[in-house]
Design a protein around this motif. Structure first.
Motif, PDB file in Angstrom:
ATOM      1  N   ALA A   5      28.673  78.801  -8.333  1.00  0.00           N
ATOM      2  CA  ALA A   5      28.714  79.885  -9.600  1.00  0.00           C
ATOM      3  C   ALA A   5      29.321  81.086  -9.002  1.00  0.00           C
ATOM      4  N   LYS A   6      28.861  81.647  -7.758  1.00  0.00           N
ATOM      5  CA  LYS A   6      29.263  82.892  -7.069  1.00  0.00           C
ATOM      6  C   LYS A   6      30.802  82.869  -7.103  1.00  0.00           C
ATOM      7  N   SER A   7      31.004  81.580  -6.683  1.00  0.00           N
ATOM      8  CA  SER A   7      32.513  81.657  -6.213  1.00  0.00           C
ATOM      9  C   SER A   7      33.768  81.549  -7.395  1.00  0.00           C
ATOM     10  N   ARG A   8      33.193  81.416  -8.647  1.00  0.00           N
ATOM     11  CA  ARG A   8      34.070  81.400  -9.688  1.00  0.00           C
ATOM     12  C   ARG A   8      34.263  82.978 -10.131  1.00  0.00           C
ATOM     13  N   LEU A   9      35.563  83.039 -10.538  1.00  0.00           N
ATOM     14  CA  LEU A   9      36.022  84.538 -10.954  1.00  0.00           C
ATOM     15  C   LEU A   9      36.100  84.527 -12.393  1.00  0.00           C
ATOM     16  N   THR A  10      35.799  85.555 -13.022  1.00  0.00           N
ATOM     17  CA  THR A  10      35.910  85.684 -14.586  1.00  0.00           C
ATOM     18  C   THR A  10      37.238  86.055 -14.755  1.00  0.00           C
ATOM     19  N   PRO A  11      38.013  85.619 -16.114  1.00  0.00           N
ATOM     20  CA  PRO A  11      39.280  86.005 -16.271  1.00  0.00           C
ATOM     21  C   PRO A  11      39.682  87.506 -16.104  1.00  0.00           C
ATOM     22  N   GLU A  12      38.621  88.357 -16.317  1.00  0.00           N
ATOM     23  CA  GLU A  12      39.014  89.921 -15.914  1.00  0.00           C
ATOM     24  C   GLU A  12      39.173  89.949 -14.184  1.00  0.00           C
ATOM     25  N   GLN A  13      38.402  89.133 -13.551  1.00  0.00           N
ATOM     26  CA  GLN A  13      38.592  89.448 -11.811  1.00  0.00           C
ATOM     27  C   GLN A  13      39.936  88.717 -11.629  1.00  0.00           C
ATOM     28  N   GLN A  14      40.296  87.646 -12.404  1.00  0.00           N
ATOM     29  CA  GLN A  14      41.642  86.925 -12.255  1.00  0.00           C
ATOM     30  C   GLN A  14      42.643  87.891 -12.342  1.00  0.00           C
ATOM     31  N   LYS A  15      42.519  88.585 -13.418  1.00  0.00           N
ATOM     32  CA  LYS A  15      43.718  89.605 -13.914  1.00  0.00           C
ATOM     33  C   LYS A  15      43.835  90.810 -12.927  1.00  0.00           C
ATOM     34  N   ALA A  16      42.577  91.183 -12.525  1.00  0.00           N
ATOM     35  CA  ALA A  16      42.400  92.131 -11.516  1.00  0.00           C
ATOM     36  C   ALA A  16      43.012  91.778 -10.031  1.00  0.00           C
ATOM     37  N   THR A  17      42.875  90.720  -9.753  1.00  0.00           N
ATOM     38  CA  THR A  17      43.618  89.893  -8.484  1.00  0.00           C
ATOM     39  C   THR A  17      44.947  89.827  -8.446  1.00  0.00           C
ATOM     40  N   MET A  18      45.392  89.543  -9.630  1.00  0.00           N
ATOM     41  CA  MET A  18      46.861  89.290  -9.911  1.00  0.00           C
ATOM     42  C   MET A  18      47.452  90.733  -9.852  1.00  0.00           C
ATOM     43  N   THR A  19      46.769  91.680 -10.370  1.00  0.00           N
ATOM     44  CA  THR A  19      47.443  93.055 -10.615  1.00  0.00           C
ATOM     45  C   THR A  19      47.502  93.426  -9.144  1.00  0.00           C
ATOM     46  N   ARG A  20      46.577  93.363  -8.273  1.00  0.00           N
ATOM     47  CA  ARG A  20      46.576  93.812  -6.680  1.00  0.00           C
ATOM     48  C   ARG A  20      47.507  93.050  -5.965  1.00  0.00           C
ATOM     49  N   GLY A 198      38.691  77.203 -10.861  1.00  0.00           N
ATOM     50  CA  GLY A 198      37.352  77.311 -10.489  1.00  0.00           C
ATOM     51  C   GLY A 198      37.336  76.439  -8.955  1.00  0.00           C
ATOM     52  N   TYR A 199      37.799  75.240  -9.073  1.00  0.00           N
ATOM     53  CA  TYR A 199      37.412  74.347  -7.993  1.00  0.00           C
ATOM     54  C   TYR A 199      38.226  74.840  -6.726  1.00  0.00           C
ATOM     55  N   PHE A 200      39.449  75.326  -6.972  1.00  0.00           N
ATOM     56  CA  PHE A 200      40.269  75.969  -5.955  1.00  0.00           C
ATOM     57  C   PHE A 200      39.233  77.203  -5.189  1.00  0.00           C
ATOM     58  N   GLN A 201      38.812  77.865  -6.029  1.00  0.00           N
ATOM     59  CA  GLN A 201      38.022  79.098  -5.636  1.00  0.00           C
ATOM     60  C   GLN A 201      36.776  78.656  -4.814  1.00  0.00           C
ATOM     61  N   SER A 202      36.114  77.643  -5.386  1.00  0.00           N
ATOM     62  CA  SER A 202      35.101  77.056  -4.572  1.00  0.00           C
ATOM     63  C   SER A 202      35.323  76.434  -3.394  1.00  0.00           C
ATOM     64  N   GLN A 203      36.727  75.918  -3.207  1.00  0.00           N
ATOM     65  CA  GLN A 203      37.075  75.109  -1.973  1.00  0.00           C
ATOM     66  C   GLN A 203      37.392  76.312  -0.916  1.00  0.00           C
ATOM     67  N   SER A 204      37.762  77.321  -1.103  1.00  0.00           N
ATOM     68  CA  SER A 204      38.273  78.629  -0.507  1.00  0.00           C
ATOM     69  C   SER A 204      36.790  79.010   0.223  1.00  0.00           C
ATOM     70  N   THR A 205      35.826  79.141  -0.555  1.00  0.00           N
ATOM     71  CA  THR A 205      34.530  79.645  -0.248  1.00  0.00           C
ATOM     72  C   THR A 205      33.763  78.666   0.835  1.00  0.00           C
ATOM     73  N   VAL A 206      33.772  77.503   0.327  1.00  0.00           N
ATOM     74  CA  VAL A 206      33.140  76.427   1.018  1.00  0.00           C
ATOM     75  C   VAL A 206      34.262  76.349   2.598  1.00  0.00           C
ATOM     76  N   ARG A 207      35.280  76.369   2.480  1.00  0.00           N
ATOM     77  CA  ARG A 207      36.129  76.227   3.615  1.00  0.00           C
ATOM     78  C   ARG A 207      35.594  77.234   4.487  1.00  0.00           C
ATOM     79  N   GLY A 208      35.361  78.461   4.145  1.00  0.00           N
ATOM     80  CA  GLY A 208      35.146  79.608   5.117  1.00  0.00           C
ATOM     81  C   GLY A 208      33.624  79.095   5.532  1.00  0.00           C
ATOM     82  N   GLU A 209      32.584  78.550   5.035  1.00  0.00           N
ATOM     83  CA  GLU A 209      31.464  78.214   5.415  1.00  0.00           C
ATOM     84  C   GLU A 209      31.581  77.135   6.693  1.00  0.00           C
ATOM     85  N   GLN A 210      32.474  76.511   6.212  1.00  0.00           N
ATOM     86  CA  GLN A 210      32.811  75.373   7.444  1.00  0.00           C
ATOM     87  C   GLN A 210      33.412  75.962   8.472  1.00  0.00           C
TER      88      GLN A 210
END
Length: 591
Positions: A5-20, A198-210
């Motif tokens: 749940a924590k790894s999912r980004l809101t649409p606003e966060q996705q937009k902010a990431t794209m802007t950056r 959402g699944y790709f975001q979770s994948q990145s987070t869990v890969r970091g844990e691994q």
């Protein structure tokens, strides 16, 4: 809240990431412009070829009515246009690679610079493997997605627009058939992209844990095997690996649906164009050559939707990884130096005035600590584990800032001096050694890279490290593995002592500096330390109390407070906490 749940980004966060991300691309606007231009040239050339083919077909209709001269001329034109398209495609790849790898380089440089400014509290609370994963794996994934986006997104969008324009020039009704069916492809691609992100975001987070877990297990493999913890380590890895498998399969499943789903819609478009176009051809509304042009355009028009849908999936993955990198870049820096911070000119006078500190807001550690250390004094700090000895060292070096009170060196609050000058005034030898991958000479000269070989050898002799160094295969040019993995713990500590002997700063911090050294060598090093400490303010943390008898002042700490202070004989005579600690080491009495 779950990690998912924590790894999912809101649409606003996705937009902010794209802007950056776009902000990171902005410095390379010239190459972006070039990429757009050559993409337009490549698309225009590819779209012109079907027109030439259609004209050639119309020149070959009818028995004995083939215009060979005209067909040959068109063949030459097709070859020239195809070469132009290939060259433009090559230039497109050059520009896009330049943009992608420059942005990736900038991200890694920014992340590395960020690590140098992060407070130790951040590094202490985040697994090093996860930070490495963000800088390496996440940036690589981001680069792959960005490269695919530039390579295929520009060309795909231009192909769609160009195809529509060419078809509108040929026949409006047939073009409307294409336009009416197209939204179905967009709806399918949009639905799958939202689910896969959402699944790709979770994948990145869990890969970091691994990565963090693997890094931890590799570094501590000797301890794991010594305590028979292999089964538990494997179980922990299997658990993380299972979660990674779960989110990866879901991400790949939804992303892999994109291509067949859009291909299905594309086939509908192609069939619709073929049916309507054939009816027009039979009625004499268009020629056979023009029908072939429409069929070719229908194929070219729908093909970018397959590519763009794949690009969108990869971009979702890339944005998910970029968000993790930006999260690292957005971490709060260590407390910035004050404006007009001065360069410290230490005379060895250290004052600790009513200092309070806590790592956690609700857990006080040091409270009301005061101390006045005169230049040249040797201050020993003793006490039970967890009483605040190492924390006091961290405060002296300003690895952490005090919560209350002040620490002054030469009468100046250390928060008003530059960190570089403060830390350059101390020489540290810690119980936990650190060596970089490099030669013995480079490790000893870490604090003075310009030191000559003679100076390095003299420092090694002072630390009683010269004899074992000369027995190494290449002597001072022997390459040490990462963190000194190919030499013993005691040898690593001798090299760290030699490093300080070479720099000879005005103040010293020795935190269990001889804990891994044999007794005979320790006696010699203590004598070298005694010579080195003459005229230098020194703070000595020791558990073996026999090593600090000669200290000018012994601070006895308990629960973050100084409960006793004085020289060795005075404290023994008092018969207090220090006497109990000292006697327990020789009599086996528990304290």
């Amino acid at each position: 809240m779950s990690a998912k749940a924590k790894s999912r980004l809101t649409p606003e966060q996705q937009k902010a990431t794209m802007t950056r991300v776009l902000q990171k691309i902005r410095p390379y606007g010239f190459f972006v412009g070039c990429s757009l231009i050559v993409a337009a040239v490549s698309v225009a050339a590819q779209l012109y070829i079907p027109i030439l083919c259609g004209d050639a077909i119309d020149m070959m209709l009818g028995k004995g009515a083939v215009d060979f001269a005209g067909v040959l001329r068109i063949v030459y034109e097709i070859v020239a246009v195809a070469v132009t398209a290939a060259f433009a495609q090559w230039l497109l790849s050059v520009c896009n690679n330049r943009i992608t790898f420059a942005v990736s380089r900038d991200l890694r440089n920014a992340a590395m610079r960020k690590i140098q400014t992060l407070p130790l509290s951040y590094l202490d609370s985040h697994p090093s493997g996860d930070i490495v994963s963000r800088m390496v794996a996440d940036v690589d994934t981001f680069a792959d997605g960005l490269l695919m986006g530039f390579t295929q997104l520009f060309s795909g969008v231009l192909t769609i627009l160009g195809t529509l324009l060419f078809m509108l020039r040929q026949n409006v009704p047939i073009t409307l058939v294409v336009v009416c069916i197209t939204p179905l492809s967009l709806v399918v691609a949009s639905f799958l992209a939202k689910r896969s992100y959402g699944y790709f975001q979770s994948q990145s987070t869990v890969r970091g844990e691994q990565t963090a877990l693997v890094n931890e297990m590799i570094e501590g493999q000797k301890v794991v095997q010594a305590f028979g913890h292999e089964a538990q380590s494997l179980a922990a890895f299997d658990e993380v690996n299972g979660r990674l498998q779960d989110v990866s399969l879901k991400a790949i499943f939804f992303s892999s649906l994109t291509n067949p789903a859009t291909r299905f819609v594309n086939n509908i478009v192609y069939a619709g164009v073929g049916l309507v176009g054939a009816l027009y051809a039979v009625a004499g509304g268009i020629s056979i050559g023009q029908l072939s042009i429409f069929l070719s355009y229908a194929n070219q028009y729908t093909k970018p939707f397959n590519e763009i849908s794949g690009v969108v999936t990869e971009l979702q993955n890339a944005l998910a990884c970029a968000a993790r990198v930006f999260e690292l870049l957005d971490a709060e820096d260590q407390c910035p130096e004050v404006e007009n911070a001065v360069r410290l000119e230490p005379d060895g006078h250290v004052q600790i005035e009513d200092v309070s500190f806590r790592y956690l807001p609700d857990r006080p550690l040091i409270e009301g600590l005061s101390l006045d250390v005169r230049p040249g004094q040797r201050i020993a700090i003793v006490g039970p584990t967890g009483c605040g000895k190492t924390t006091l060292i961290n405060l002296l070096m300003r690895f952490y800032d005090v919560n209350g009170g002040a620490i002054k060196v030469s009468g100046t609050d250390i928060r008003n001096v530059t960190r570089a000058s403060l830390r350059g005034s101390y020489g540290m030898v810690l119980q936990d050694t650190w060596l970089r991958a490099g030669t013995v000479r480079e490790n000893i000269a870490y604090g003075r890279p310009d030191a000559t070989l003679d100076e390095v050898v003299a420092a090694a002799k002072a630390a009683h490290a010269d004899s074992f160094i000369r027995r190494l295969p290449e002597g001072y040019d022997t390459v040490i593995a990462e963190d000194g993995g190919n030499i013993s713990q005691g040898q690593k500590q001798l090299l760290c002592i030699a490093r300080v002997m070479l720099c000879l700063p005005p103040m010293l911090i020795l935190d269990e500096a001889t804990s891994s050294i044999d007794t005979r060598t320790e006696v010699r090093i203590q004598a070298a330390f005694a010579r080195m400490m003459q005229g230098r303010t020194s703070f000595i943390v020791a558990h073996r109390l026999s090593t600090i008898r000669e200290a000018d002042v012994i601070l006895v700490m308990k629960d973050g407070h100084i409960v006793e202070q004085g020289d060795h004989d005075t404290l023994l005579a008092q018969g207090g906490f220090y006497a109990k600690l000292y006697n327990s080491q020789f009599e086996g009495v528990e304290t």
